[in-house]
Every structure is written in C-alpha cells, then in structure tokens.
Design a protein around this motif. Structure first.
Motif, PDB file in Angstrom:
ATOM      1  N   GLY A 203     -78.039  13.450  61.641  1.00  0.00           N
ATOM      2  CA  GLY A 203     -78.190  14.181  60.385  1.00  0.00           C
ATOM      3  C   GLY A 203     -77.901  13.284  59.208  1.00  0.00           C
ATOM      4  N   PRO A 204     -77.740  13.820  58.000  1.00  0.00           N
ATOM      5  CA  PRO A 204     -77.636  15.263  57.750  1.00  0.00           C
ATOM      6  C   PRO A 204     -78.967  15.988  57.871  1.00  0.00           C
ATOM      7  CG  PRO A 204     -77.596  14.067  55.682  1.00  0.00           C
ATOM      8  CD  PRO A 204     -77.579  13.028  56.763  1.00  0.00           C
ATOM      9  N   LEU A 205     -78.853  17.284  58.161  1.00  0.00           N
ATOM     10  CA  LEU A 205     -80.040  18.113  58.250  1.00  0.00           C
ATOM     11  C   LEU A 205     -80.699  18.259  56.882  1.00  0.00           C
ATOM     12  CD1 LEU A 205     -78.484  20.768  60.590  1.00  0.00           C
ATOM     13  CD2 LEU A 205     -80.573  19.531  61.125  1.00  0.00           C
TER      14      LEU A 205
ATOM     15  N   ARG B  46     -78.006  20.416  55.131  1.00  0.00           N
ATOM     16  CA  ARG B  46     -77.185  19.255  54.786  1.00  0.00           C
ATOM     17  C   ARG B  46     -76.008  19.047  55.722  1.00  0.00           C
ATOM     18  NH1 ARG B  46     -80.109  16.006  52.872  1.00  0.00           N
ATOM     19  NH2 ARG B  46     -78.255  14.815  52.233  1.00  0.00           N
ATOM     20  N   CYS B  47     -75.993  19.708  56.860  1.00  0.00           N
ATOM     21  CA  CYS B  47     -74.896  19.538  57.810  1.00  0.00           C
ATOM     22  C   CYS B  47     -75.159  18.341  58.727  1.00  0.00           C
ATOM     23  CB  CYS B  47     -74.709  20.794  58.655  1.00  0.00           C
ATOM     24  SG  CYS B  47     -73.909  22.140  57.755  1.00  0.00           S
ATOM     25  N   THR B  48     -74.077  17.722  59.170  1.00  0.00           N
ATOM     26  CA  THR B  48     -74.112  16.630  60.128  1.00  0.00           C
ATOM     27  C   THR B  48     -73.804  17.168  61.515  1.00  0.00           C
ATOM     28  OG1 THR B  48     -73.424  15.019  58.475  1.00  0.00           O
ATOM     29  CG2 THR B  48     -73.051  14.436  60.771  1.00  0.00           C
TER      30      THR B  48
ATOM     31  N   LEU C  35     -71.261  21.215  64.071  1.00  0.00           N
ATOM     32  CA  LEU C  35     -71.995  21.076  62.812  1.00  0.00           C
ATOM     33  C   LEU C  35     -70.977  21.072  61.691  1.00  0.00           C
ATOM     34  CD1 LEU C  35     -74.306  22.109  64.719  1.00  0.00           C
ATOM     35  CD2 LEU C  35     -75.274  23.193  62.696  1.00  0.00           C
ATOM     36  N   ARG C  36     -71.050  20.029  60.853  1.00  0.00           N
ATOM     37  CA  ARG C  36     -70.069  19.903  59.781  1.00  0.00           C
ATOM     38  C   ARG C  36     -70.772  19.720  58.449  1.00  0.00           C
ATOM     39  NH1 ARG C  36     -64.626  18.982  61.093  1.00  0.00           N
ATOM     40  NH2 ARG C  36     -64.229  18.873  63.341  1.00  0.00           N
ATOM     41  N   HIS C  37     -70.162  20.326  57.426  1.00  0.00           N
ATOM     42  CA  HIS C  37     -70.674  20.173  56.069  1.00  0.00           C
ATOM     43  C   HIS C  37     -70.436  18.750  55.574  1.00  0.00           C
ATOM     44  CE1 HIS C  37     -71.666  24.374  55.378  1.00  0.00           C
ATOM     45  NE2 HIS C  37     -70.518  24.719  55.942  1.00  0.00           N
ATOM     46  N   GLU C  38     -71.213  18.371  54.580  1.00  0.00           N
ATOM     47  CA  GLU C  38     -70.991  17.082  53.946  1.00  0.00           C
ATOM     48  C   GLU C  38     -69.584  17.032  53.368  1.00  0.00           C
ATOM     49  OE1 GLU C  38     -74.964  15.366  52.071  1.00  0.00           O
ATOM     50  OE2 GLU C  38     -74.509  17.394  51.326  1.00  0.00           O
TER      51      GLU C  38
ATOM     52  N   ARG D 240     -72.459  16.460  65.428  1.00  0.00           N
ATOM     53  CA  ARG D 240     -71.649  15.568  66.260  1.00  0.00           C
ATOM     54  C   ARG D 240     -71.625  16.110  67.677  1.00  0.00           C
ATOM     55  NH1 ARG D 240     -66.181  13.701  63.474  1.00  0.00           N
ATOM     56  NH2 ARG D 240     -65.352  15.404  64.712  1.00  0.00           N
TER      57      ARG D 240
ATOM     58  N   THR E 105     -73.655  11.020  66.543  1.00  0.00           N
ATOM     59  CA  THR E 105     -73.665  11.654  65.230  1.00  0.00           C
ATOM     60  C   THR E 105     -75.093  11.635  64.700  1.00  0.00           C
ATOM     61  OG1 THR E 105     -71.416  10.913  64.754  1.00  0.00           O
ATOM     62  CG2 THR E 105     -72.738  11.606  62.882  1.00  0.00           C
TER      63      THR E 105
END
Length: 494
Positions: free
Chosen positions: A442-444, A426-428, A468-471, A430, A440
């Motif tokens: 995702g999310p994965l 669920r990470c995006t 990689l960033r969390h929701e 960038r 940008t």
C-alpha cells in the motif's frame, strides 16, 4: 458504625452495625439516616444491614459522600453502591437485587418496578444489605451519608420478564457484524436500549450483546428492540478490582458475581458460571489504564479476548502485541489459541456504536452460531461497516484455508496468502507472522480497494494475520488500526 464489624464470606468485606425499622400502617413512610467514614485502605465492600419489617411495598435509598481536594497524582473519593435482599450477600448467591456503581445517587425497588440497574420484585421481610464499594479513598478518608426510606402498604403485581429471541432471520452462511460491549442507562451509560438498537442498525450491525457493569437488570428490557435484522444477546460486564470481563451471550437472567480479586482464586468459579449459562468469557480492554481495569487473572479461562476497545489508542496497541505473543506461545506449545475481537464499549454521546465491530463468519444469525464463530476465530475486526476483507491461504495442490482456519501443508510447501480489501482508503497493509511483520503493502488508493498477495511456506511462517493501518506521521510507530484479522495457521497441527 465500625463497632460490631465482622468479616463476611465475601473477600475483603466488612459488615457494619444494622439499621432497624418497625412495622407501620399502610401509606406511612419511615426514614433512617446512616453516617460514617471509611479510611484509606478500606475493604473492597462494606455492607450496611437494614432490618426490613413485613408490610413494606418500596425501599428507596439515596446517598452522598464528600470529595475533598487531594494532592496531584492522588486518587480522590469514589463510592459505588448496590443492594442485596434478605437472601444475603453470599458470593454468587441469590440475594443480589441491583448495582449502580457510581452512576446514580439514589435508587428504589418494589414489586412492579425498580431504578435501572436494579431488579423489581417483592420486598420481603428480613435483613437487607446496602453494599458500598469504596473504589478509591482520599487520604482524608471518605465520609458518607445514606438515607433509607421505607414505604408501607400492599405490594404491586410482579411483572414477568420477557427476553429477546436467540435467533434472527439472517442471510444463511455469511459474514455478520456485531458489537458485544455496550452500556445503556441500566448501568453507567446514558442511552436507552431503543437508542442503542437504532445506532446499531445505522452502523450496519447484525448482532449486539448487552454488557452492563455488574448487573443483569437490563435483560428484561431488550425484547422490543430485537427483530429479524438484529440479534440481541444478553450478558454482563463483570467489573472486578483486577480487571473486567464480558460475559457474552449468557442465558437470560444470568447474574455473574464480581466481588473478588485475582489473589482470591475465585475467578475460575465464575468463568465456569458464564460458560454453564451458555456464554463466552471475554476479558475486556486488558491493558486499559483506569484503576481496576487492567486484566490480572490470566487468560487460561478466556474463550476470546477484546484486543480493540473503542477508538484505537496505545493501550489497544499493547493488547494487540500481547495477543500476538499468545499466538506464538500457542504454536510453540502446541496448544489451542485464543481468538481476538473488538467492541465499542460505547456509553454515551459521542461514543460510536460499532467502532470497532467484530465481523464473524457463521451459518446463521443465532446466539449459538455467533458464539461458535467468535470462539473459533472465524472473524476480523473493522472500524466501521465500510471496511470489508477477504483473507485466505492456498497451497500448491489447491488446499485452502480462511480466517481462523489451518492450511494443512508440509513445512516446505509453497503457500500463497491473499488479502482483498474494500473501504479502507489510504491504508497500509501488513502481514504479521510469528517472526513479526514480513510483508507491507500500500497505501491503498482513495477508493480504498486493493488485492495483496504474498508467498511463503509453513516453515517460514507458522501463522499469518493481516492488519490495515491508517497513514501516520513520520516516525517509527505504525498508524492506528482500520482492521485486523484473526490468524490463518500454516502447516499440520502438532
């Protein structure tokens, strides 16, 4: 006690009147008590001389100080403590025998043993100095009481230190995971070296670096925890009043002094001391909000910078943005860039060892190889062993560069940037450049794996790094980091 005061060779320091002991018979104990009050605005360090006669086998010191109520928004009392032996308190000199900051209310030293944070060794006759560090002083002042007890008699045998090896078995050329900012009970941590080593192995780490506040006393207590699967490097967190710096992977037994501020123009001397001892200079949590934690010395002496410290917080976001600005400046000015890393700064439960961890590409698992990989930026930072990345840039003729590298291509050459991710559900994704975020994705999916490609040119993007960033909840701010890479530079070097 403030009579007979004088300014010493150490910046912002005061030496009080001395305390004297006379010789005594074997087995005797003698105790002296010192009381005083420090006003608001006291020097950074206050020294209490103690005249130690011959025939002493142990020195024990305990102390207390008052903690009066203070108005909201005002700092209360906090008093650190340490000790220097008869060789003196000269900045960077040989007299250092230990420091516990505010973590302990008492300590002892003798030839064969000492309180964690302090160095065992012979108790020689001469003028010793108890070092007080009034970290913060309440408006009412700081009243303290120090009790010094000498035990007389024959000294025990000095124990020769044993240090961990500088190389572990490793897997040849590979990505190795490490955490280079950790605290045990040898400073203000609560875990033993054995507990930390066990947690490091459980976190999937291949290497760690010891980094006790202002003492190298732990160096001789890590050999039993090293092994073919875990490289243990030795260092110190040099904790000044203007920021902290991790001395990463210094020679065993290296002490780095901390008694200066940025205005004293002394940091460069001790940065060179770290490098001369085979270590890296890594400013720690440069935008932390605790008193004295924010980095004020600049980055001219830095070999790397700790951008992510422990669980991701707003001050890490500021550090990441500040580092990205340094990348832009390095491109603009055609100078070397400073690599970023992440460490846990774990002290005690529930602090997680290996959150985050720096993943370094090296030829083997040795101190020299890990340091070279960190300095070169052949690394990424991940929140756990579950997250793994592959990040590359490829030119039209098959030119190839990885993390920390440079793709030497003409300004208008088409470049394909490719990121492969595993373990980040669920990470995006960038891609960040000198212009900002230009891609940008995702999310994965829930499985956490995916591949992302983006095409650009060196003229359009001087470098590319991945995040990689969390929701996150609705709003303009990005989610907390799950991982980030050091950059790949595009185009020929200036």
């Amino acid at each position: 006690m403030l009579a007979r005061s004088k300014v010493t060779g150490t910046a912002a320091a005061l030496t009080l009147g001395s305390v004297t002991f006379a010789a005594a018979a074997d087995g005797d104990q003698e105790t002296r008590t010192i009381r005083g009050t420090l006003p608001t605005g006291s020097p950074d360090f206050v020294y209490v001389p103690v005249e130690v006669p011959s025939g002493v086998r142990e020195i024990k010191v305990s102390y207390t100080y008052d903690r009066p109520a203070v108005p909201a928004g005002t700092a209360g009392n906090a008093l650190d403590i340490g000790v220097f032996d008869e060789r003196g308190t000269e900045l960077g000199g040989p007299g250092f025998r230990g420091w516990s900051g505010g973590a302990r209310s008492e300590f002892f030293l003798r030839a064969d043993d000492a309180t964690p944070g302090y160095l065992p060794g012979r108790v020689r006759a001469g003028t010793w100095h108890i070092a007080l560090g009034p970290y913060t002083v309440a408006p009412q002042g700081l009243s303290y009481e120090i009790t010094v007890t000498l035990t007389y008699g024959e000294q025990g045998a000095v124990v020769e230190p044993v240090y961990p090896p500088g190389r572990a078995k490793g897997r040849g050329r590979a990505w190795y995971r490490g955490d280079c900012h950790l605290h045990s009970w040898y400073s203000d941590g609560r875990r033993t070296p054995a507990e930390i080593a066990a947690l490091a192995r459980a976190a999937g780490l291949d290497f760690i670096n010891t980094s006790e506040h202002n003492t190298h006393a732990a160096h001789a207590h890590w050999a039993d925890e090293a092994g073919d699967d875990l490289l243990i490097m030795l260092g110190e967190e040099v904790t000044t009043r203007n920021g902290h710096v991790v001395a990463l992977g210094t020679d065993p037994g290296t002490f780095v002094d901390w008694r200066y501020r940025a205005r004293d123009h002394r940091f460069g001397r001790f940065a060179r001391r770290i490098r001369k001892a085979g270590g890296l200079v890594v400013p720690a949590h440069p935008h932390a909000t605790c008193i004295g934690c924010n980095w004020k010395f600049g980055f001219g002496e830095a070999d790397a910078v700790e951008v992510w410290n422990g669980p991701y917080t707003p001050d890490d976001e500021v550090a990441l943005a500040d580092w990205d600005g340094m990348l832009v400046a390095s491109v603009r000015e055609g100078r070397d860039w400073i690599a970023a890393m992440g460490n846990s700064d774990a002290h005690r439960d529930p602090d997680v060892v290996g959150l985050p961890q720096t993943v370094v590409l090296t030829d083997d698992l040795s101190r020299a190889a890990i340091q070279e990989g960190i300095r070169a930026g052949r690394s990424y930072v991940a929140e756990s062993k579950n997250v793994s990345l592959s990040f590359t840039a490829t030119g039209g003729k098959g030119e190839h560069a990885g993390i920390g590298g440079r793709l030497a291509a003409a300004p208008d050459t088409p470049v394909t940037v490719r990121l492969e991710v595993a373990g980040a559900p669920r990470c995006t994704v960038r891609f960040v450049t000198d212009q900002g975020v230009l891609f940008t994705g995702g999310p994965l999916p829930g499985a956490g794996s995916g591949v992302f490609e983006w095409r650009t040119t060196p003229a359009y993007a001087a470098y590319v790094r991945a995040e990689l960033r969390h929701e996150t909840a609705a709003g303009p701010l990005p989610g907390a980091l799950a991982a980030f890479t050091n950059p790949i530079f595009l185009g020929r070097a200036h």
